[in-house]
Enzyme design. Structure first.
Site, PDB file in Angstrom:
ATOM      1  N   LYS A  52      56.004  23.164  65.575  1.00 43.78           N
ATOM      2  CA  LYS A  52      55.616  24.192  66.520  1.00 43.78           C
ATOM      3  C   LYS A  52      55.687  23.879  68.002  1.00 43.78           C
ATOM      4  O   LYS A  52      56.000  24.789  68.805  1.00 43.78           O
ATOM      5  CB  LYS A  52      54.173  24.424  65.969  1.00 43.78           C
ATOM      6  CG  LYS A  52      53.382  25.669  66.604  1.00 43.78           C
ATOM      7  CD  LYS A  52      52.132  25.768  66.100  1.00 43.78           C
ATOM      8  CE  LYS A  52      51.345  26.907  66.875  1.00 43.78           C
ATOM      9  NZ  LYS A  52      50.095  27.195  66.561  1.00 43.78           N
ATOM     10  N   GLU A 101      55.942  11.804  66.177  1.00 38.47           N
ATOM     11  CA  GLU A 101      56.516  11.398  64.926  1.00 38.47           C
ATOM     12  C   GLU A 101      57.700  12.238  64.669  1.00 38.47           C
ATOM     13  O   GLU A 101      59.080  11.935  64.383  1.00 38.47           O
ATOM     14  CB  GLU A 101      55.601  11.703  63.811  1.00 38.47           C
ATOM     15  CG  GLU A 101      54.375  10.849  63.733  1.00 38.47           C
ATOM     16  CD  GLU A 101      53.281  11.510  64.646  1.00 38.47           C
ATOM     17  OE1 GLU A 101      53.478  12.391  65.495  1.00 38.47           O
ATOM     18  OE2 GLU A 101      52.130  11.078  64.519  1.00 38.47           O
ATOM     19  N   GLY A 107      49.220  25.751  62.650  1.00 37.83           N
ATOM     20  CA  GLY A 107      50.379  24.773  61.560  1.00 37.83           C
ATOM     21  C   GLY A 107      50.155  24.819  60.192  1.00 37.83           C
ATOM     22  O   GLY A 107      51.159  24.992  59.604  1.00 37.83           O
ATOM     23  N   ARG A 108      48.985  24.537  59.943  1.00 35.98           N
ATOM     24  CA  ARG A 108      48.576  24.579  58.464  1.00 35.98           C
ATOM     25  C   ARG A 108      48.662  26.133  57.625  1.00 35.98           C
ATOM     26  O   ARG A 108      48.653  25.741  56.572  1.00 35.98           O
ATOM     27  CB  ARG A 108      47.369  23.950  58.113  1.00 35.98           C
ATOM     28  CG  ARG A 108      46.055  24.595  58.751  1.00 35.98           C
ATOM     29  CD  ARG A 108      44.954  23.569  59.012  1.00 35.98           C
ATOM     30  NE  ARG A 108      43.764  24.138  59.589  1.00 35.98           N
ATOM     31  CZ  ARG A 108      43.727  23.801  60.903  1.00 35.98           C
ATOM     32  NH1 ARG A 108      44.737  23.460  61.584  1.00 35.98           N
ATOM     33  NH2 ARG A 108      42.867  24.455  61.510  1.00 35.98           N
ATOM     34  N   GLU A 128      41.339  19.992  57.862  1.00 35.84           N
ATOM     35  CA  GLU A 128      41.666  20.197  59.184  1.00 35.84           C
ATOM     36  C   GLU A 128      40.821  21.612  59.598  1.00 35.84           C
ATOM     37  O   GLU A 128      40.491  21.823  60.756  1.00 35.84           O
ATOM     38  CB  GLU A 128      43.191  20.532  59.255  1.00 35.84           C
ATOM     39  CG  GLU A 128      43.612  19.897  60.752  1.00 35.84           C
ATOM     40  CD  GLU A 128      45.009  19.720  60.493  1.00 35.84           C
ATOM     41  OE1 GLU A 128      45.379  18.566  60.407  1.00 35.84           O
ATOM     42  OE2 GLU A 128      45.885  20.743  60.986  1.00 35.84           O
ATOM     43  N   HIS A 140      43.321   9.268  33.187  1.00 31.48           N
ATOM     44  CA  HIS A 140      43.294   7.923  32.599  1.00 31.48           C
ATOM     45  C   HIS A 140      43.164   7.105  34.013  1.00 31.48           C
ATOM     46  O   HIS A 140      43.413   5.993  33.918  1.00 31.48           O
ATOM     47  CB  HIS A 140      44.883   7.808  32.075  1.00 31.48           C
ATOM     48  CG  HIS A 140      44.920   8.479  30.918  1.00 31.48           C
ATOM     49  ND1 HIS A 140      44.815   7.965  29.469  1.00 31.48           N
ATOM     50  CD2 HIS A 140      45.494   9.832  30.474  1.00 31.48           C
ATOM     51  CE1 HIS A 140      45.164   8.879  28.820  1.00 31.48           C
ATOM     52  NE2 HIS A 140      45.335   9.939  29.437  1.00 31.48           N
ATOM     53  N   LYS A 173      47.414  12.514  68.744  1.00 33.29           N
ATOM     54  CA  LYS A 173      48.867  12.693  69.225  1.00 33.29           C
ATOM     55  C   LYS A 173      48.381  11.973  70.884  1.00 33.29           C
ATOM     56  O   LYS A 173      49.316  11.440  71.185  1.00 33.29           O
ATOM     57  CB  LYS A 173      48.903  14.220  69.617  1.00 33.29           C
ATOM     58  CG  LYS A 173      49.478  14.942  67.986  1.00 33.29           C
ATOM     59  CD  LYS A 173      49.830  16.296  68.044  1.00 33.29           C
ATOM     60  CE  LYS A 173      50.078  16.925  66.741  1.00 33.29           C
ATOM     61  NZ  LYS A 173      50.749  18.126  67.088  1.00 33.29           N
TER      62      LYS A 173
END
Ligand code: G6Q
Length: 572
Positions: free
Chosen positions: A206, A212, A267-268, A353, A384, A512
């Site tokens: 965005k 990263e 973003g999410r 978030e 399990h 960031k």
């Protein structure tokens, strides 16, 4: 005491909890043969049973009163109509417009966003069809066989989860890859299997400044150019999805290869936008539209169903009940579906978030718990591993169990057994096992009295542990769209009740900012002293190691000077 805790609806719920906590769900089911019918509902393809929660009609009615007191319907309508409810970033919250089925204008800051959405959808359709039909050719005239989405957080988790969830619909002609990790091992492992002639990179960011993503993008570009020896070929192999058109062009991506989205898409919440380009390539634009339609149907349900019959509202208010009145600050998601294995980590970002916030809309520190800790796993594997704690641990954990009625792979005959596990777990959590039942069971096994006495306390399960069950016919694009939107709206409702802004993410921004600063501390070997002693100590430990080891941590084609150059040019 905050205004929320002191409010009439909250106080009534607090008082009501005192009576409810003495009850056991066994008794609630025994007293009401219709409890299942009373507490279940269907919304589009999704069926929800919420009867296995420690609550009564009165609880639900008090919870809906709280929602009304907090003007939920007003805020919901404000979101859908494009008001700037993300007030800390001065933005509308209009991911719902991306999947809206009506032709009516949708306004953000005085502008109808619909024409831009339609134009990008059209561009996505043209592009994804060219890739899928083998008409978009690489620099040497070969078809694209591999697509690498480079992005992180909201620009990675959504498309990755959806493509995994919809694998039965994904073309087998194109391999989809996702690279998010700054650890160079991920991009190195990914590109080691690829040919530059047949690979397409989608740089999804965005902001187009996230370090990263930029590092991975620079590495991908370097790998590509070093092999094809011609920067002109970038335009056949790199496209970008971003709101920052200028930065994309500066990076060297052709302006025709940019898929735009807008700052009113969080973003999410962005998989519905051009961030979903990898989804469109994987499943085709027709199926991508079915995903949008499924979500739009849930939007319609959320915006029109009365609160009492509104699935996102019910799920949200059950969560509030556990979190704020029973002090259970965690929520688990157990999908009994191989294809939903990435769904819990997707939900983790969506929820944590959005609602991991400590101040209310007025900027005051809250004195109640907001977003819970979200986690989960595929149900069967969890059984399990950690279900022991769900059944007998000291911390009750409400679970949402999810399953499809039909398997995409019925031939192996596993599905009925999977279903039986699904039914058994929520039943066991609710019922538990009394001392008498455990004793009877051991008697039947022929154990001695001494052995029974020894084992008895360990074989008792208190039960009374809450869960929701969500069932759907099959995990097709429409259903998945509805499921994702269900949880988006649940998170929204909880944010409204907690009086917080669910749509900013200053914690992410902090990460960031800090990482970008410290990167510059690492450029030379001089010891640093400007941080706290622990951080200085750790950085200097690393620097000492690096200088002794002669910079062997850096590969020869990515040495300090090129690293410095990348940082200066891409991030400053
Ligand atoms: C999502 C968050 C965060 C974001 C990533 C990537 O809501 O803001 O997860 O999506 O940090 O950001 P860019 O897309 O700007 O690279």
């Amino acid at each position: 005491m905050s205004a929320l805790i002191d409010s009439p609806a909250w106080k009534k719920l607090s008082a009501h909890k005192e009576t409810i906590e003495k009850l056991h769900m066994r008794a609630l089911f025994a007293d009401n043969a219709e409890r299942f019918e009373d507490f279940c509902l269907q919304a589009g393809p999704l069926f929800l049973d919420y009867s296995k929660n420690l609550m009564t009609d009165e609880t639900m009615s008090l919870l809906f009163d709280l929602a009304k007191q907090e003007k939920l319907e007003h805020y919901r309508d404000a979101m859908f109509s494009g008001q700037e409810i993300n007030f800390t970033e001065h933005r509308s919250v209009l991911h719902t417009a991306l999947r809206g089925q009506s032709a009516d204008p949708i306004m953000s800051q005085g502008k109808d966003v619909k024409p831009e959405i339609d134009a990008v959808l059209k561009k996505m359709k043209n592009f994804s069809e060219q890739i899928r039909k083998g008409k978009w050719l690489g620099y040497s005239g070969k078809e694209i066989t591999d697509v690498v989405n480079i992005g992180i957080g909201g620009s990675d988790l959504g498309p990755k989860m959806v493509i995994h969830a919809l694998k039965p619909f994904v073309t087998r002609k194109i391999n989809m890859h996702f690279v998010s990790n700054l650890d160079g091992s991920q991009i190195a492992e990914t590109i080691s299997e690829l040919s530059p002639e047949t690979t397409l990179f989608i740089i999804s960011s965005k902001s187009f400044t996230t370090s990263e993503t930029m590092f991975n993008a620079v590495t991908a570009r370097g790998w590509f150019v070093s092999r094809v020896k011609n920067k002109e070929f970038i335009k056949k192999h790199f496209v970008a999805v971003s709101t920052n058109i200028e930065a994309v062009q500066k990076f060297g991506i052709d302006k025709h290869n940019i898929f735009e989205f807008w700052d009113w898409v969080g973003g999410r919440y962005s998989l519905w936008s051009a961030i979903g380009l990898s989804i469109a390539i994987a499943i085709g634009m027709g199926r991508f539209k079915e995903l949008l339609e499924g979500a739009a149907n849930m939007d319609e349900h959320f915006s029109s169903a009365p609160l009492e019959e509104n699935m996102p509202v019910i799920l949200a208010m059950m969560g509030i009940w556990h979190n704020n009145f029973f002090a259970i600050h965690t929520q688990a998601f157990m999908a009994y579906d191989h294809y939903l294995s990435l769904f819990p980590s997707y939900l983790q970002q969506l929820d944590m978030e959005s609602n991991g916030k400590h101040v209310n809309r007025d900027g005051e520190k809250v004195d109640y718990c907001t977003g819970p800790i979200i986690w989960g796993e595929q149900g069967i594997n969890g059984q399990h591993a950690f279900y022991q704690l769900l059944h007998q641990g000291t911390q009750p954990i409400p679970c949402d169990f999810l399953i499809a009625l039909d398997s995409y792979n019925p031939a192996c005959g596993h599905h009925p057994v999977l279903m039986s596990n699904f039914f058994a777990q929520s039943e066991a959590l609710m019922l538990g096992k009394t001392e008498a039942e455990a004793r009877q069971e051991m008697n039947a096994e022929g154990l001695s009295e001494d052995e029974i006495e020894l084992l008895l306390p360990h074989k008792v399960f208190e039960g009374n542990r809450s869960s929701n069950s969500i069932l759907f016919k099959e995990l097709d694009p429409h259903t998945l769209g509805a499921l994702i939107a269900l949880y988006e709206h649940k998170v929204f409702v909880q944010g409204i009740i907690w009086r917080i802004n669910s749509f900013d993410q200053w914690g992410v921004q902090l990460g960031k900012q800090l990482a970008n600063q410290i990167q510059f501390d690492l450029v030379d070997d001089k010891p640093v002293s400007k941080h706290d002693s622990s951080t200085n100590g750790l950085i200097n430990y690393y620097k000492r190691y690096r200088s002794i080891e002669g910079n062997k941590l850096l590969s020869s084609n990515n040495d300090w000077s090129s690293l410095q150059k990348i940082m200066e040019h891409e991030f400053k």
